[in-house]
Design a protein around this motif. Structure first.
Motif, PDB file in Angstrom:
ATOM      1  N   ALA A  92       0.849  -1.195   0.000  1.00  0.00           N
ATOM      2  CA  ALA A  92       0.000   0.000   0.000  1.00  0.00           C
ATOM      3  C   ALA A  92       0.879   1.238   0.000  1.00  0.00           C
ATOM      4  CB  ALA A  92      -0.908   0.014   1.227  1.00  0.00           C
ATOM      5  N   ALA A  93       0.384   2.293  -0.655  1.00  0.00           N
ATOM      6  CA  ALA A  93       1.076   3.583  -0.650  1.00  0.00           C
ATOM      7  C   ALA A  93       0.034   4.682  -0.816  1.00  0.00           C
ATOM      8  CB  ALA A  93       2.100   3.659  -1.779  1.00  0.00           C
ATOM      9  N   VAL A  94       0.065   5.646   0.084  1.00  0.00           N
ATOM     10  CA  VAL A  94      -0.819   6.811  -0.011  1.00  0.00           C
ATOM     11  C   VAL A  94       0.022   8.063   0.220  1.00  0.00           C
ATOM     12  CG1 VAL A  94      -2.995   5.668   0.584  1.00  0.00           C
ATOM     13  CG2 VAL A  94      -1.536   6.526   2.402  1.00  0.00           C
ATOM     14  N   HIS A  95      -0.265   9.099  -0.566  1.00  0.00           N
ATOM     15  CA  HIS A  95       0.475  10.358  -0.450  1.00  0.00           C
ATOM     16  C   HIS A  95      -0.525  11.495  -0.380  1.00  0.00           C
ATOM     17  CE1 HIS A  95       3.539  13.382  -0.898  1.00  0.00           C
ATOM     18  NE2 HIS A  95       4.483  12.451  -1.055  1.00  0.00           N
ATOM     19  N   ARG A  96      -0.231  12.442   0.439  1.00  0.00           N
ATOM     20  CA  ARG A  96      -1.100  13.593   0.640  1.00  0.00           C
ATOM     21  C   ARG A  96      -0.710  14.708  -0.317  1.00  0.00           C
ATOM     22  NH1 ARG A  96      -3.125  16.196   5.673  1.00  0.00           N
ATOM     23  NH2 ARG A  96      -4.640  17.676   4.829  1.00  0.00           N
ATOM     24  N   VAL A  97      -1.698  15.459  -0.775  1.00  0.00           N
ATOM     25  CA  VAL A  97      -1.479  16.697  -1.510  1.00  0.00           C
ATOM     26  C   VAL A  97      -2.259  17.802  -0.809  1.00  0.00           C
ATOM     27  CG1 VAL A  97      -0.983  15.652  -3.765  1.00  0.00           C
ATOM     28  CG2 VAL A  97      -3.351  16.183  -3.156  1.00  0.00           C
ATOM     29  N   GLY A  98      -1.937  19.034  -1.136  1.00  0.00           N
ATOM     30  CA  GLY A  98      -2.573  20.179  -0.504  1.00  0.00           C
ATOM     31  C   GLY A  98      -1.669  20.748   0.572  1.00  0.00           C
ATOM     32  N   ASP A  99      -2.239  21.670   1.355  1.00  0.00           N
ATOM     33  CA  ASP A  99      -1.476  22.339   2.405  1.00  0.00           C
ATOM     34  C   ASP A  99      -1.438  21.491   3.671  1.00  0.00           C
ATOM     35  OD1 ASP A  99      -0.884  24.540   0.822  1.00  0.00           O
ATOM     36  OD2 ASP A  99      -2.758  25.540   1.343  1.00  0.00           O
ATOM     37  N   LEU A 100      -0.243  21.335   4.236  1.00  0.00           N
ATOM     38  CA  LEU A 100      -0.039  20.551   5.449  1.00  0.00           C
ATOM     39  C   LEU A 100       0.682  21.386   6.492  1.00  0.00           C
ATOM     40  CD1 LEU A 100      -0.059  18.441   2.947  1.00  0.00           C
ATOM     41  CD2 LEU A 100       0.883  16.889   4.603  1.00  0.00           C
ATOM     42  N   LYS A 101       0.488  21.012   7.742  1.00  0.00           N
ATOM     43  CA  LYS A 101       1.158  21.675   8.863  1.00  0.00           C
ATOM     44  C   LYS A 101       2.233  20.742   9.421  1.00  0.00           C
ATOM     45  CE  LYS A 101      -2.352  21.842  11.373  1.00  0.00           C
ATOM     46  NZ  LYS A 101      -3.629  21.359  11.499  1.00  0.00           N
ATOM     47  N   VAL A 102       3.114  21.314  10.214  1.00  0.00           N
ATOM     48  CA  VAL A 102       4.134  20.523  10.896  1.00  0.00           C
ATOM     49  C   VAL A 102       3.435  19.428  11.704  1.00  0.00           C
ATOM     50  CG1 VAL A 102       5.909  20.585  12.697  1.00  0.00           C
ATOM     51  CG2 VAL A 102       5.814  22.397  10.956  1.00  0.00           C
ATOM     52  N   GLY A 103       3.931  18.196  11.562  1.00  0.00           N
ATOM     53  CA  GLY A 103       3.362  17.047  12.259  1.00  0.00           C
ATOM     54  C   GLY A 103       2.366  16.246  11.433  1.00  0.00           C
ATOM     55  N   ASP A 104       1.829  16.825  10.351  1.00  0.00           N
ATOM     56  CA  ASP A 104       0.877  16.097   9.518  1.00  0.00           C
ATOM     57  C   ASP A 104       1.561  14.939   8.799  1.00  0.00           C
ATOM     58  OD1 ASP A 104      -1.233  17.768  10.182  1.00  0.00           O
ATOM     59  OD2 ASP A 104      -1.184  18.904   8.296  1.00  0.00           O
ATOM     60  N   LEU A 105       0.794  13.891   8.511  1.00  0.00           N
ATOM     61  CA  LEU A 105       1.297  12.764   7.730  1.00  0.00           C
ATOM     62  C   LEU A 105       1.300  13.152   6.259  1.00  0.00           C
ATOM     63  CD1 LEU A 105      -0.609   9.771   9.384  1.00  0.00           C
ATOM     64  CD2 LEU A 105       1.569  10.815  10.043  1.00  0.00           C
ATOM     65  N   ALA A 106       2.435  12.990   5.600  1.00  0.00           N
ATOM     66  CA  ALA A 106       2.560  13.333   4.186  1.00  0.00           C
ATOM     67  C   ALA A 106       2.504  12.092   3.295  1.00  0.00           C
ATOM     68  CB  ALA A 106       3.858  14.087   3.942  1.00  0.00           C
ATOM     69  N   VAL A 107       3.053  10.975   3.776  1.00  0.00           N
ATOM     70  CA  VAL A 107       3.087   9.751   2.976  1.00  0.00           C
ATOM     71  C   VAL A 107       3.131   8.551   3.916  1.00  0.00           C
ATOM     72  CG1 VAL A 107       5.621   9.807   2.754  1.00  0.00           C
ATOM     73  CG2 VAL A 107       4.261   8.561   1.052  1.00  0.00           C
ATOM     74  N   ILE A 108       2.449   7.490   3.516  1.00  0.00           N
ATOM     75  CA  ILE A 108       2.526   6.208   4.232  1.00  0.00           C
ATOM     76  C   ILE A 108       2.701   5.124   3.182  1.00  0.00           C
ATOM     77  CG2 ILE A 108       1.413   4.566   5.800  1.00  0.00           C
ATOM     78  CD1 ILE A 108      -0.503   6.862   6.628  1.00  0.00           C
ATOM     79  N   VAL A 109       3.716   4.300   3.358  1.00  0.00           N
ATOM     80  CA  VAL A 109       3.883   3.112   2.519  1.00  0.00           C
ATOM     81  C   VAL A 109       4.035   1.908   3.440  1.00  0.00           C
ATOM     82  CG1 VAL A 109       4.918   4.385   0.601  1.00  0.00           C
ATOM     83  CG2 VAL A 109       6.395   3.302   2.276  1.00  0.00           C
ATOM     84  N   ALA A 110       3.559   0.776   2.969  1.00  0.00           N
ATOM     85  CA  ALA A 110       3.670  -0.450   3.757  1.00  0.00           C
ATOM     86  C   ALA A 110       3.748  -1.644   2.823  1.00  0.00           C
ATOM     87  CB  ALA A 110       2.474  -0.595   4.694  1.00  0.00           C
ATOM     88  N   VAL A 111       4.508  -2.634   3.255  1.00  0.00           N
ATOM     89  CA  VAL A 111       4.682  -3.855   2.478  1.00  0.00           C
ATOM     90  C   VAL A 111       4.693  -5.031   3.432  1.00  0.00           C
ATOM     91  CG1 VAL A 111       6.197  -5.117   0.909  1.00  0.00           C
ATOM     92  CG2 VAL A 111       6.075  -2.627   0.772  1.00  0.00           C
ATOM     93  N   SER A 112       3.925  -6.074   3.104  1.00  0.00           N
ATOM     94  CA  SER A 112       4.005  -7.312   3.870  1.00  0.00           C
ATOM     95  C   SER A 112       4.576  -8.407   2.972  1.00  0.00           C
ATOM     96  CB  SER A 112       2.641  -7.710   4.446  1.00  0.00           C
ATOM     97  OG  SER A 112       1.695  -7.899   3.428  1.00  0.00           O
ATOM     98  N   CYS A 113       5.441  -9.212   3.574  1.00  0.00           N
ATOM     99  CA  CYS A 113       6.152 -10.288   2.874  1.00  0.00           C
ATOM    100  C   CYS A 113       6.205 -11.502   3.806  1.00  0.00           C
ATOM    101  CB  CYS A 113       7.575  -9.854   2.532  1.00  0.00           C
ATOM    102  SG  CYS A 113       7.704  -8.540   1.301  1.00  0.00           S
ATOM    103  N   PRO A 114       6.595 -12.658   3.282  1.00  0.00           N
ATOM    104  CA  PRO A 114       6.698 -13.833   4.143  1.00  0.00           C
ATOM    105  C   PRO A 114       7.669 -13.650   5.316  1.00  0.00           C
ATOM    106  CG  PRO A 114       6.651 -14.524   1.860  1.00  0.00           C
ATOM    107  CD  PRO A 114       6.769 -13.019   1.862  1.00  0.00           C
ATOM    108  N   HIS A 115       8.734 -12.866   5.136  1.00  0.00           N
ATOM    109  CA  HIS A 115       9.754 -12.693   6.163  1.00  0.00           C
ATOM    110  C   HIS A 115      10.104 -11.215   6.340  1.00  0.00           C
ATOM    111  CE1 HIS A 115      10.290 -17.028   6.110  1.00  0.00           C
ATOM    112  NE2 HIS A 115      10.270 -16.937   4.787  1.00  0.00           N
ATOM    113  N   ARG A 116      10.607 -10.843   7.519  1.00  0.00           N
ATOM    114  CA  ARG A 116      10.861  -9.434   7.837  1.00  0.00           C
ATOM    115  C   ARG A 116      11.915  -8.789   6.955  1.00  0.00           C
ATOM    116  NH1 ARG A 116      13.315 -12.151  11.987  1.00  0.00           N
ATOM    117  NH2 ARG A 116      15.557 -11.792  12.147  1.00  0.00           N
ATOM    118  N   ALA A 117      12.986  -9.495   6.655  1.00  0.00           N
ATOM    119  CA  ALA A 117      14.049  -8.888   5.846  1.00  0.00           C
ATOM    120  C   ALA A 117      13.511  -8.481   4.475  1.00  0.00           C
ATOM    121  CB  ALA A 117      15.235  -9.841   5.703  1.00  0.00           C
ATOM    122  N   GLU A 118      12.703  -9.330   3.886  1.00  0.00           N
ATOM    123  CA  GLU A 118      12.098  -9.017   2.588  1.00  0.00           C
ATOM    124  C   GLU A 118      11.174  -7.807   2.710  1.00  0.00           C
ATOM    125  OE1 GLU A 118      11.843 -13.762   1.435  1.00  0.00           O
ATOM    126  OE2 GLU A 118      10.159 -12.758   2.406  1.00  0.00           O
ATOM    127  N   ALA A 119      10.425  -7.756   3.801  1.00  0.00           N
ATOM    128  CA  ALA A 119       9.497  -6.638   4.009  1.00  0.00           C
ATOM    129  C   ALA A 119      10.263  -5.321   4.135  1.00  0.00           C
ATOM    130  CB  ALA A 119       8.627  -6.882   5.239  1.00  0.00           C
TER     131      ALA A 119
END
Length: 153
Positions: A92-119
């Motif tokens: 998953a990947a989501v990115h924000r556009v528009g005006d943001l303030k300090v502390g706001d979330l700008a981007v979140i990415v996540a990956v799940s895999c069979p093992h942690r190193a791959e993730a």
């Protein structure tokens, strides 16, 4: 015990890209967490990018992100490249556009895999390639009244 790759859960999912979006509303960690859940995943890695209060020695007041109309298509291309390079169960990947303030979330990415190193490896590739290849730009406004544009690619 050494990993064996005989079980279907050790392989990449057929369609691991579960969530891709560019949004002008606050991002949700819960939404991303749910999107990458997979019973065959033994490791899930996340990266959360937030607006910090400084850059290159200057105090940042606010910033804005803007995206080219092709940005979501480019995000999909990057996600598919990551999924092809690693045994990704969900991504998953989501990115924000528009005006943001300090502390706001700008981007979140996540990956799940069979093992942690791959993730970890897949997550790092996802955020690095997203930042370098997806046409999203940052407009920073500093406390001293100056401003600058920073290109993601």
């Amino acid at each position: 015990m050494a990993p064996t790759y005989d079980h279907p859960g050790e392989l990449a999912a057929q369609d691991p890209v579960r969530l891709l979006a560019i949004r002008d509303e606050p991002l949700s960690l819960d939404e991303v967490f749910k999107a990458v859940g997979d019973d065959a995943a033994g490791g899930t890695a996340y990266f959360v990018g937030t607006v910090r209060n400084h850059d290159a020695g200057a105090d940042v007041d606010t910033l804005g992100y803007s995206a080219h109309p092709t940005a979501e298509a480019e995000m999909r291309r990057v996600a598919e490249k990551v999924a092809a390079a690693h045994p990704v169960r969900a991504l998953a990947a989501v990115h924000r556009v528009g005006d943001l303030k300090v502390g706001d979330l700008a981007v979140i990415v996540a990956v799940s895999c069979p093992h942690r190193a791959e993730a970890f490896e897949a997550c790092r590739m996802l955020i690095d390639d997203l930042k370098h290849e997806v046409p999203i730009w940052k407009h920073q406004r500093f406390s001293d009244g100056t401003e600058e544009w920073v290109g993601a690619c």
